[in-house]
Scaffold this motif. Structure first.
Motif, PDB file in Angstrom:
ATOM      1  N   SER A 488      14.559 -17.422   9.434  1.00  0.00           N
ATOM      2  CA  SER A 488      14.322 -17.706   8.022  1.00  0.00           C
ATOM      3  C   SER A 488      12.878 -17.434   7.649  1.00  0.00           C
ATOM      4  O   SER A 488      12.570 -16.939   6.555  1.00  0.00           O
ATOM      5  CB  SER A 488      14.672 -19.157   7.713  1.00  0.00           C
ATOM      6  OG  SER A 488      14.367 -19.488   6.374  1.00  0.00           O
ATOM      7  N   ASP A 489      11.967 -17.731   8.571  1.00  0.00           N
ATOM      8  CA  ASP A 489      10.547 -17.530   8.301  1.00  0.00           C
ATOM      9  C   ASP A 489      10.174 -16.051   8.226  1.00  0.00           C
ATOM     10  O   ASP A 489       9.348 -15.661   7.402  1.00  0.00           O
ATOM     11  CB  ASP A 489       9.711 -18.203   9.394  1.00  0.00           C
ATOM     12  CG  ASP A 489       9.870 -19.713   9.417  1.00  0.00           C
ATOM     13  OD1 ASP A 489      10.306 -20.267   8.392  1.00  0.00           O
ATOM     14  OD2 ASP A 489       9.572 -20.324  10.454  1.00  0.00           O
ATOM     15  N   LEU A 490      10.776 -15.221   9.077  1.00  0.00           N
ATOM     16  CA  LEU A 490      10.338 -13.829   9.202  1.00  0.00           C
ATOM     17  C   LEU A 490      11.254 -12.813   8.533  1.00  0.00           C
ATOM     18  O   LEU A 490      10.825 -11.711   8.234  1.00  0.00           O
ATOM     19  CB  LEU A 490      10.193 -13.467  10.693  1.00  0.00           C
ATOM     20  CG  LEU A 490       9.200 -14.299  11.508  1.00  0.00           C
ATOM     21  CD1 LEU A 490       9.175 -13.816  12.948  1.00  0.00           C
ATOM     22  CD2 LEU A 490       7.807 -14.225  10.890  1.00  0.00           C
ATOM     23  N   ASN A 491      12.505 -13.164   8.322  1.00  0.00           N
ATOM     24  CA  ASN A 491      13.467 -12.195   7.785  1.00  0.00           C
ATOM     25  C   ASN A 491      14.369 -12.899   6.774  1.00  0.00           C
ATOM     26  O   ASN A 491      15.592 -12.839   6.857  1.00  0.00           O
ATOM     27  CB  ASN A 491      14.289 -11.610   8.943  1.00  0.00           C
ATOM     28  CG  ASN A 491      15.097 -10.392   8.558  1.00  0.00           C
ATOM     29  OD1 ASN A 491      14.964  -9.850   7.454  1.00  0.00           O
ATOM     30  ND2 ASN A 491      15.959  -9.951   9.460  1.00  0.00           N
ATOM     31  N   LYS A 492      13.752 -13.583   5.808  1.00  0.00           N
ATOM     32  CA  LYS A 492      14.457 -14.541   4.966  1.00  0.00           C
ATOM     33  C   LYS A 492      15.589 -13.935   4.146  1.00  0.00           C
ATOM     34  O   LYS A 492      16.690 -14.497   4.080  1.00  0.00           O
ATOM     35  CB  LYS A 492      13.468 -15.254   4.044  1.00  0.00           C
ATOM     36  CG  LYS A 492      14.141 -16.330   3.183  1.00  0.00           C
ATOM     37  CD  LYS A 492      13.144 -17.190   2.467  1.00  0.00           C
ATOM     38  CE  LYS A 492      13.814 -18.183   1.539  1.00  0.00           C
ATOM     39  NZ  LYS A 492      14.835 -19.003   2.231  1.00  0.00           N
ATOM     40  N   ALA A 493      15.362 -12.807   3.508  1.00  0.00           N
ATOM     41  CA  ALA A 493      16.386 -12.240   2.633  1.00  0.00           C
ATOM     42  C   ALA A 493      17.657 -11.923   3.416  1.00  0.00           C
ATOM     43  O   ALA A 493      18.774 -12.269   2.986  1.00  0.00           O
ATOM     44  CB  ALA A 493      15.853 -10.988   1.938  1.00  0.00           C
ATOM     45  N   ASN A 494      17.504 -11.278   4.553  1.00  0.00           N
ATOM     46  CA  ASN A 494      18.675 -10.932   5.362  1.00  0.00           C
ATOM     47  C   ASN A 494      19.289 -12.168   6.012  1.00  0.00           C
ATOM     48  O   ASN A 494      20.510 -12.262   6.161  1.00  0.00           O
ATOM     49  CB  ASN A 494      18.294  -9.898   6.429  1.00  0.00           C
ATOM     50  CG  ASN A 494      17.969  -8.554   5.814  1.00  0.00           C
ATOM     51  OD1 ASN A 494      18.670  -8.077   4.930  1.00  0.00           O
ATOM     52  ND2 ASN A 494      16.881  -7.939   6.270  1.00  0.00           N
ATOM     53  N   TYR A 495      18.448 -13.103   6.393  1.00  0.00           N
ATOM     54  CA  TYR A 495      18.930 -14.375   6.938  1.00  0.00           C
ATOM     55  C   TYR A 495      19.771 -15.119   5.897  1.00  0.00           C
ATOM     56  O   TYR A 495      20.883 -15.574   6.190  1.00  0.00           O
ATOM     57  CB  TYR A 495      17.733 -15.218   7.375  1.00  0.00           C
ATOM     58  CG  TYR A 495      18.004 -16.687   7.589  1.00  0.00           C
ATOM     59  CD1 TYR A 495      18.430 -17.168   8.826  1.00  0.00           C
ATOM     60  CD2 TYR A 495      17.840 -17.609   6.552  1.00  0.00           C
ATOM     61  CE1 TYR A 495      18.677 -18.522   9.024  1.00  0.00           C
ATOM     62  CE2 TYR A 495      18.080 -18.958   6.738  1.00  0.00           C
ATOM     63  CZ  TYR A 495      18.498 -19.415   7.971  1.00  0.00           C
ATOM     64  OH  TYR A 495      18.747 -20.758   8.164  1.00  0.00           O
ATOM     65  N   ASP A 496      19.247 -15.224   4.678  1.00  0.00           N
ATOM     66  CA  ASP A 496      19.966 -15.949   3.628  1.00  0.00           C
ATOM     67  C   ASP A 496      21.321 -15.307   3.347  1.00  0.00           C
ATOM     68  O   ASP A 496      22.315 -16.004   3.120  1.00  0.00           O
ATOM     69  CB  ASP A 496      19.133 -15.981   2.342  1.00  0.00           C
ATOM     70  CG  ASP A 496      17.949 -16.934   2.436  1.00  0.00           C
ATOM     71  OD1 ASP A 496      17.938 -17.779   3.360  1.00  0.00           O
ATOM     72  OD2 ASP A 496      17.035 -16.824   1.593  1.00  0.00           O
ATOM     73  N   GLU A 497      21.359 -13.980   3.354  1.00  0.00           N
ATOM     74  CA  GLU A 497      22.619 -13.280   3.090  1.00  0.00           C
ATOM     75  C   GLU A 497      23.641 -13.579   4.189  1.00  0.00           C
ATOM     76  O   GLU A 497      24.826 -13.787   3.916  1.00  0.00           O
ATOM     77  CB  GLU A 497      22.368 -11.779   2.996  1.00  0.00           C
ATOM     78  CG  GLU A 497      23.607 -10.981   2.624  1.00  0.00           C
ATOM     79  CD  GLU A 497      23.321  -9.500   2.480  1.00  0.00           C
ATOM     80  OE1 GLU A 497      24.285  -8.703   2.558  1.00  0.00           O
ATOM     81  OE2 GLU A 497      22.139  -9.128   2.301  1.00  0.00           O
ATOM     82  N   ALA A 498      23.176 -13.600   5.439  1.00  0.00           N
ATOM     83  CA  ALA A 498      24.076 -13.889   6.551  1.00  0.00           C
ATOM     84  C   ALA A 498      24.582 -15.328   6.493  1.00  0.00           C
ATOM     85  O   ALA A 498      25.770 -15.597   6.717  1.00  0.00           O
ATOM     86  CB  ALA A 498      23.361 -13.637   7.879  1.00  0.00           C
ATOM     87  N   VAL A 499      23.696 -16.264   6.179  1.00  0.00           N
ATOM     88  CA  VAL A 499      24.087 -17.671   6.100  1.00  0.00           C
ATOM     89  C   VAL A 499      25.089 -17.897   4.975  1.00  0.00           C
ATOM     90  O   VAL A 499      26.031 -18.696   5.107  1.00  0.00           O
ATOM     91  CB  VAL A 499      22.837 -18.564   5.918  1.00  0.00           C
ATOM     92  CG1 VAL A 499      23.243 -19.997   5.599  1.00  0.00           C
ATOM     93  CG2 VAL A 499      21.967 -18.525   7.175  1.00  0.00           C
ATOM     94  N   ALA A 500      24.918 -17.180   3.868  1.00  0.00           N
ATOM     95  CA  ALA A 500      25.826 -17.337   2.734  1.00  0.00           C
ATOM     96  C   ALA A 500      27.252 -16.946   3.090  1.00  0.00           C
ATOM     97  O   ALA A 500      28.211 -17.399   2.449  1.00  0.00           O
ATOM     98  CB  ALA A 500      25.330 -16.504   1.549  1.00  0.00           C
ATOM     99  N   ARG A 501      27.416 -16.118   4.107  1.00  0.00           N
ATOM    100  CA  ARG A 501      28.762 -15.693   4.512  1.00  0.00           C
ATOM    101  C   ARG A 501      29.449 -16.710   5.423  1.00  0.00           C
ATOM    102  O   ARG A 501      30.640 -16.587   5.705  1.00  0.00           O
ATOM    103  CB  ARG A 501      28.688 -14.335   5.236  1.00  0.00           C
ATOM    104  CG  ARG A 501      28.220 -13.184   4.363  1.00  0.00           C
ATOM    105  CD  ARG A 501      28.504 -11.844   5.026  1.00  0.00           C
ATOM    106  NE  ARG A 501      27.696 -11.577   6.187  1.00  0.00           N
ATOM    107  CZ  ARG A 501      26.594 -10.823   6.202  1.00  0.00           C
ATOM    108  NH1 ARG A 501      26.153 -10.281   5.065  1.00  0.00           N
ATOM    109  NH2 ARG A 501      25.928 -10.607   7.315  1.00  0.00           N
ATOM    110  N   LEU A 502      28.719 -17.705   5.898  1.00  0.00           N
ATOM    111  CA  LEU A 502      29.276 -18.679   6.841  1.00  0.00           C
ATOM    112  C   LEU A 502      29.993 -19.795   6.096  1.00  0.00           C
ATOM    113  O   LEU A 502      29.465 -20.353   5.132  1.00  0.00           O
ATOM    114  CB  LEU A 502      28.157 -19.269   7.708  1.00  0.00           C
ATOM    115  CG  LEU A 502      27.499 -18.289   8.691  1.00  0.00           C
ATOM    116  CD1 LEU A 502      26.206 -18.879   9.251  1.00  0.00           C
ATOM    117  CD2 LEU A 502      28.456 -17.960   9.820  1.00  0.00           C
TER     118      LEU A 502
END
Length: 518
Positions: A488-502
């Motif tokens: 989340s700290d280093l790759n937030k946009a892609n992290y957030d997108e992946a978490v939203a799919r869970l």
């Protein structure tokens, strides 16, 4: 004039003088391959063994009570890390092998470590094997844009449903790329450069990946398994993909070092009950005698060597009330210095074939394949036990010389014992409960392959395991590991997108693509 001479002298061989020999800028591909295999050989084995309840913790019961949701996957993407004291990492090393064998400036030079095509193929197979494990731990992960260095600092998290078909494609292309007439790879601890074996491993791995999709993409699963069988898979334990650990401290079995100073893990009561209930002759190989009976045996060889599982998932206080002398640690055969790390074995291939036959996906007799799988597992572990020095390992456990344990526990698993086991009420094949029996016996056979045992439990629901009785916040058995905060700290946009799919957010409860209700 003197100053000019001194200045000139200071610049002679400047680069050579200032090159650190302990941190080379160029590494032979053979070293990269060995390091990658060594760093990736035990991915999530301990945690997987705990989640699958093959092992139980004896004092600090945090993992088996599901206390820590998240874990950092970046450690596996790294390459060689000199002077760090860690053996993890390897994907970047494999990517570097591919680069050096495709770059026109380096491909000729590195041919001394195997033909270009064979080196690339082995690196691709090991990458597929590694990414498959990572996606089965976390779900969606950086894949298509990973390992690009400064070209892509912030890789997307690919959908698991897209990663799986690409892994199959990679394995097929790598299999076709192997040329057994050309020089095999150097630095290969798993197969010693035997390229024919690498072909078999690639296709056997394709079967594992295919069967993992059984509930969500049965047609793809059947196609992958059928194709693999047609291309050639493991046909005996001689084909097993195994990392051979050595006796020296720098290259020995991880669990040997661990049990020299610690006693954190014991065989679980779940596994011990199941194996004891079916009179499984592998149990004395999987587990050690209790310390109490072992100490008594050292004084009187007529003493029965008892095996007792550790209660799984209890509180630290309850675990602390159970003495080491009353429980069984993993057996000498799995924690000796030279005990191998298991990558994939023939029994698993047979279990996959048995399940495919039971589902009507492939020809063959499901019962015969099921029984062959059990037999192959027992023969494998019997052969491992034959080279184990039980006396030496168990002397470490109780602090005194033990004589005769080696002879007592090393007795061969005789064919009649296997035949008798196959007739046990809980083992004898029944077409009506075939998938359950295959799942349970596969769980037993996947001992020391913790991640695979956990993944198969999630896929099949077998054996029927209850959550830890002292689970933190009443949590269920984990379905995945959560992403670490650093993502989340280093790759937030892609992290957030992946978490939203869970479905349940970035938690251990969220199910991945292939993990559906069963």
């Amino acid at each position: 004039m003197l100053a000019l001479v001194l200045v000139g002298a200071c610049t002679d061989d400047f680069e050579e003088i200032n090159r650190d020999p302990n941190n080379p800028t160029e590494v032979p591909t053979s070293y990269l391959l060995t390091h990658a295999q060594r760093g990736l050989k035990n991915i999530f084995n301990t945690n997987g063994s705990l989640y699958a309840q093959l092992w139980a913790e004896t004092q600090y019961t945090n993992t088996s009570r599901y206390e820590t949701p998240d874990s950092d996957f970046s450690q596996y993407y790294r390459g060689s890390q000199p002077n760090t004291g860690t053996s993890l990492g390897g994907l970047s090393d494999l990517q570097e092998i591919i680069r050096l064998n495709t770059d026109e400036e380096t491909m000729t030079e590195v041919q001394s470590f195997g033909s270009n095509s064979n080196q690339i193929a082995v690196a691709r197979i090991l990458k597929a094997w590694t990414f498959h494990q990572l996606t089965d731990i976390w779900g969606d992960i950086p894949y298509s844009e990973a390992l690009q260095g400064r070209e892509i600092f912030l890789p997307i998290y690919d959908h698991q449903k897209d990663i799986y078909p690409d892994l199959i494609k990679e394995l097929d292309e790598a299999t076709a790329q192997i040329n057994t007439a050309e020089t095999g790879v150097v630095g290969d601890v798993i197969y010693g450069g035997n390229m024919a074996k690498w072909k078999l491993f690639a296709q056997s791995l394709k079967m594992r990946i295919g069967m993992r999709m059984s509930a969500v993409a049965p047609e793809q699963a059947q196609a992958a398994i059928t194709s693999a069988l047609g291309s050639g898979v493991f046909t005996s334990n001689d084909d097993n993909a195994i990392f051979a650990n050595l006796a020296d401290a720098a290259n020995d079995n991880t669990y040997f070092q661990h049990f020299l100073t610690r006693t954190d893990y014991a065989i679980s009561n779940e596994l011990e009950d199941y194996m004891s209930g079916n009179s499984d002759p592998r149990l004395p190989i999987y587990a050690s005698p209790t310390g109490g009976t072992l100490a008594a045996y050292a004084k009187d060889a007529s003493t029965d060597l008892a095996i007792a599982g550790m209660p799984y998932g209890v509180s630290a206080a309850d675990a602390g009330s159970i003495t080491n002398a009353s429980i069984s640690f993993p057996g000498a055969t799995v924690r000796s210095a030279t005990s191998p790390s298991l990558i994939m074995t023939y029994p698993e291939v047979l279990f996959i074939q048995a399940e495919a036959a039971a589902r009507g996906w492939v020809g063959g007799n499901a019962q015969e394949l099921y029984e062959q799988a059990i037999r192959a597992s027992m023969e494998f572990w019997d052969a491992q036990a034959a080279s184990t020095d039980f006396d030496a390992i168990y002397k470490e456990d109780i602090g005194e010389a033990v004589s005769g344990v080696k002879t007592s526990l090393q007795a061969q698993i005789a064919p009649e014992e296997i035949a008798a086991y196959l007739t046990q009420p809980g083992v004898a094949f029944n077409q009506a409960t075939a998938l359950q029996q295959i799942g349970e016996q596969k769980w037993v056979a996947l001992y020391m392959q913790g991640l695979q045992a956990w993944a198969e439990w999630r896929r099949t629901g077998y054996p029927e395991l209850a959550p830890a009785p002292a689970a933190v916040e009443g949590r269920a058995i984990p379905r995945r590991r959560a992403y670490a905060q650093i993502e989340s700290d280093l790759n937030k946009a892609n992290y957030d997108e992946a978490v939203a799919r869970l479905s349940e957010g970035n938690t251990m409860e969220s199910r991945m693509w292939w993990d559906v209700e069963n």
